[in-house]
Design a protein around this motif. Structure first.
Motif, PDB file in Angstrom:
ATOM      1  N   SER A  18       0.734  -1.226   0.029  1.00  0.00           N
ATOM      2  CA  SER A  18      -0.060   0.170   0.049  1.00  0.00           C
ATOM      3  C   SER A  18       0.778   1.258   0.127  1.00  0.00           C
ATOM      4  O   SER A  18       0.267   2.365  -0.434  1.00  0.00           O
ATOM      5  CB  SER A  18      -1.003  -0.035   1.071  1.00  0.00           C
ATOM      6  N   ASP A  22      -1.441   2.847  -2.913  1.00  0.00           N
ATOM      7  CA  ASP A  22      -2.601   3.350  -2.039  1.00  0.00           C
ATOM      8  C   ASP A  22      -3.328   4.097  -2.878  1.00  0.00           C
ATOM      9  O   ASP A  22      -3.111   4.700  -3.923  1.00  0.00           O
ATOM     10  CB  ASP A  22      -2.140   4.129  -1.277  1.00  0.00           C
ATOM     11  N   GLY A  23      -4.740   3.861  -3.140  1.00  0.00           N
ATOM     12  CA  GLY A  23      -5.970   4.381  -3.842  1.00  0.00           C
ATOM     13  C   GLY A  23      -6.050   3.491  -5.180  1.00  0.00           C
ATOM     14  O   GLY A  23      -6.972   3.966  -5.759  1.00  0.00           O
ATOM     15  N   GLU A  26      -9.766   2.340  -4.776  1.00  0.00           N
ATOM     16  CA  GLU A  26     -10.722   3.475  -5.123  1.00  0.00           C
ATOM     17  C   GLU A  26     -10.918   3.947  -6.414  1.00  0.00           C
ATOM     18  O   GLU A  26     -11.835   4.316  -6.825  1.00  0.00           O
ATOM     19  CB  GLU A  26     -10.319   4.503  -4.038  1.00  0.00           C
ATOM     20  N   GLY A  39     -13.004   6.326   1.498  1.00  0.00           N
ATOM     21  CA  GLY A  39     -11.576   5.731   1.965  1.00  0.00           C
ATOM     22  C   GLY A  39     -11.717   4.218   2.554  1.00  0.00           C
ATOM     23  O   GLY A  39     -10.825   3.898   3.017  1.00  0.00           O
ATOM     24  N   SER A  42      -9.523   1.646   0.974  1.00  0.00           N
ATOM     25  CA  SER A  42      -8.103   1.956   0.673  1.00  0.00           C
ATOM     26  C   SER A  42      -7.220   0.652   0.983  1.00  0.00           C
ATOM     27  O   SER A  42      -7.691   0.183   1.888  1.00  0.00           O
ATOM     28  CB  SER A  42      -7.947   3.159   1.302  1.00  0.00           C
TER      29      SER A  42
END
Length: 169
Positions: A18, A22-23, A26, A39, A42
């Motif tokens: 991550s 990360d992201g 999403e 979030g 995440s």
């Protein structure tokens, strides 16, 4: 026990990944999920849930021997708690703002000292303070200014030079 430990280790690996990715959860599905769960999907949240689900279940199974159902329940509760904490911490960190980046125009009106004498319509060097840090810049003045004299910044000519005038007391 092996399944729970495997899930815990997978959560730790996912947490390490991550840092790079990360992201990505999403942003899947063309942004359909963007903002939908605020979030909750995440990678740090999923990794926290998965690792605590696995390790919590393994600890419950190894410590009490009550069976898979009890270990799954405890692991699920621990995973939800860890995921919620990761979500709250990441939201708090994302709201943290920094001060505005100082710009050359912030120097206009500040005082400083001449480091290298400034000839008339020529360049010398001055020492100024920008955001509390000493900054040495090239300086131009219409009149000659001796080394050590106090000056005021009249304008920012570029990112590395300023127009100054001597302070008269």
């Amino acid at each position: 026990m092996t399944v729970f430990l495997g899930l815990g280790i997978a959560g730790i690996v996912l947490l390490a990944l991550s840092l790079i990715f990360d992201g990505i959860l999403e942003g899947l599905f063309g942004g359909v999920l963007d903002g939908l769960f605020d979030g909750l999907l995440s990678l740090p949240v999923v990794a926290g849930f998965l690792s605590m689900f696995g390790f919590g279940g393994a600890i419950m199974l190894g410590a009490t021997g009550l069976g898979g159902a009890a270990a799954t329940g405890v692991g699920l509760a621990a995973g939800v708690a860890a995921g919620w904490l990761a979500w709250k911490f990441s939201r708090a960190l994302m709201r943290d703002r920094t001060d505005a980046t100082p710009r050359g125009t912030d120097l206009v009106g500040t005082s400083g000292a001449v480091v290298t004498a400034i000839p008339a319509d020529g360049y010398g060097e001055v020492l100024l303070r920008l955001a509390g840090q000493p900054v040495k810049l090239a300086a131009k003045s219409a009149v000659p200014v001796a080394r050590g004299a106090e000056i005021w910044v009249e304008a920012s000519l570029s990112s590395t030079s300023v127009a100054v005038r001597p302070v008269e007391r």
